[in-house]
Design an enzyme around this catalytic site. Structure first.
Site, PDB file in Angstrom:
ATOM      1  CG  ASN A  33      -1.664   1.268   1.439  1.00 19.33           C
ATOM      2  OD1 ASN A  33      -1.795   2.065   0.508  1.00 19.33           O
ATOM      3  ND2 ASN A  33      -2.189   1.486   2.642  1.00 19.33           N
ATOM      4  CD1 TRP A  34       3.511   1.188  -3.082  1.00 21.21           C
ATOM      5  CD2 TRP A  34       3.592   2.621  -4.797  1.00 21.21           C
ATOM      6  NE1 TRP A  34       4.312   0.634  -4.055  1.00 21.21           N
ATOM      7  CE2 TRP A  34       4.376   1.493  -5.114  1.00 21.21           C
ATOM      8  CE3 TRP A  34       3.478   3.652  -5.746  1.00 21.21           C
ATOM      9  CZ2 TRP A  34       5.052   1.369  -6.331  1.00 21.21           C
ATOM     10  CZ3 TRP A  34       4.144   3.532  -6.952  1.00 21.21           C
ATOM     11  CH2 TRP A  34       4.935   2.402  -7.234  1.00 21.21           C
ATOM     12  CD  GLU A  39      -3.228   5.505   6.788  1.00 25.49           C
ATOM     13  OE1 GLU A  39      -3.174   5.623   5.554  1.00 25.49           O
ATOM     14  OE2 GLU A  39      -2.298   5.032   7.479  1.00 25.49           O
ATOM     15  N   GLY A  42       2.632  -1.309   4.273  1.00 28.01           N
ATOM     16  CA  GLY A  42       2.663   0.123   3.997  1.00 28.01           C
ATOM     17  C   GLY A  42       4.079   0.599   3.740  1.00 28.01           C
ATOM     18  N   GLY A  43       4.698   1.207   4.748  1.00 29.79           N
ATOM     19  CA  GLY A  43       6.006   1.848   4.580  1.00 29.79           C
ATOM     20  C   GLY A  43       7.042   0.973   3.891  1.00 29.79           C
ATOM     21  CD  GLU A  90      -3.686  -2.820   7.149  1.00 28.09           C
ATOM     22  OE1 GLU A  90      -2.587  -3.064   6.664  1.00 28.09           O
ATOM     23  OE2 GLU A  90      -4.268  -1.740   6.973  1.00 28.09           O
TER      24      GLU A  90
HETATM   25  C1  PEP Z   1      -0.894   0.008   5.888  1.00 33.67           C
HETATM   26  O1  PEP Z   1      -0.898   1.188   5.600  1.00 33.67           O
HETATM   27  O2  PEP Z   1      -1.780  -0.728   5.472  1.00 33.67           O
HETATM   28  C2  PEP Z   1       0.186  -0.489   6.736  1.00 33.67           C
HETATM   29  C3  PEP Z   1       0.106  -1.717   7.191  1.00 33.67           C
HETATM   30  O3  PEP Z   1       1.212   0.382   7.001  1.00 33.67           O
HETATM   31  P1  PEP Z   1       2.622   0.039   7.703  1.00 33.67           P
HETATM   32  O4  PEP Z   1       3.121  -1.254   7.095  1.00 33.67           O
HETATM   33  O5  PEP Z   1       3.498   1.197   7.345  1.00 33.67           O
HETATM   34  O6  PEP Z   1       2.363  -0.082   9.154  1.00 33.67           O
END
Ligand code: PEP
Length: 245
Positions: free
Chosen positions: A9-10, A96, A228-229, A166
């Site tokens: 997930n960019w 988000e 994500g990151g 999540e």
């Molecule tokens: C996400 O945005 O779905 C996520 C899991 O972010 P991160 O891996 O950065 O916690």
């Protein structure tokens, strides 16, 4: 269908030049990954993702879609529009979107339905806040989020989607659920789907990194991750996509 799956997930990151490098590296280094690999990019980059990933096994898609098929919804993008770019995935109900855009569980379910109607696979995000976990409400919160999808889609259709657990407190915080904590909620999600649960793809998201991916993905009910990151760096994303025994 239950399948090992890792999707990036960019979020709202990227620009044409850096995307081209990252997409090129994904193509070079992950075509033989031991799981389904995808990237969910900002809408304006769908055409670029298609152009640079077409013909290789890596899928692409979007991070949201409208619940409506068309009409006077300024600023919204329909699932059919996303599909026109050869997409495979659409994330719906990311925390988000739920928190910053006030998306209710019923709205998320309507979006998942619209994504499926367009022939794409929704990645339905569920998860509790830290406050909810500490109040012992994790299962109640996840159940409410899932039940909205179950009542609109039914369990067999939801099992064809991807469900991403999540925990909100683990997203972008560097604080990961322990494998045991994640496994317990994944097992709960499968049970909530009844007979269809055994065939569903349920992935974990929340600060997944190369250092913790293998122990998370080794859990019996965790089929991979929503990343994500770490999906913005090939050096982090590649080992995560390979973190299966
Ligand atoms: C996400 O945005 O779905 C996520 C899991 O972010 P991160 O891996 O950065 O916690």
């Amino acid at each position: 269908m239950r399948a090992r799956t890792v999707v990036g997930n960019w979020k709202m990151h990227g620009e044409l030049a850096s995307n081209a490098k990252l997409l090129g590296r994904l193509r070079e280094r992950l075509a033989d990954a031991p799981c389904r690999v995808g990237v969910c990019v900002p809408f304006p980059y769908l055409a670029q993702a298609r152009d640079l990933l077409d013909g290789c096994p890596i899928g692409w898609g979007a991070q949201d879609a409208s619940a409506h098929p068309r009409g006077a919804y300024t600023g919204e993008v329909s699932a059919a529009m996303v599909a026109e770019f050869g997409s495979r995935w659409v994330i719906v109900g990311h925390s988000e979107r739920r928190s910053l855009h006030a998306e209710t569980s019923d709205r998320v379910a309507a979006k998942a339905q619209a994504v499926m109607a367009a022939g794409l696979t929704p990645i339905v995000c569920v998860g509790e806040t830290l406050e909810e976990r500490e109040a012992g409400r994790t299962e109640a919160v996840v159940a409410e989020q899932l039940d909205a999808c179950l009542s609109r889609l039914g369990a067999p259709a939801l099992a064809e989607a991807v469900i991403a657990y999540e925990p909100v407190w683990a997203i972008g915080t560097g604080r990961t659920a322990s494998p045991g904590q994640a496994q317990a909620v994944h097992a709960f999600i499968r049970a909530r789907l009844g007979a269809a649960g055994a065939g569903a793809t349920v992935v974990y998201g929340g600060s997944v990194k190369p250092a913790n991916a293998r122990e998370l993905f080794a859990m019996p009910d965790i089929d991979g991750g929503l990343i994500g990151g770490a999906s913005l760096s090939i050096e982090e994303f590649e080992p995560i996509c390979r973190a299966f025994d």
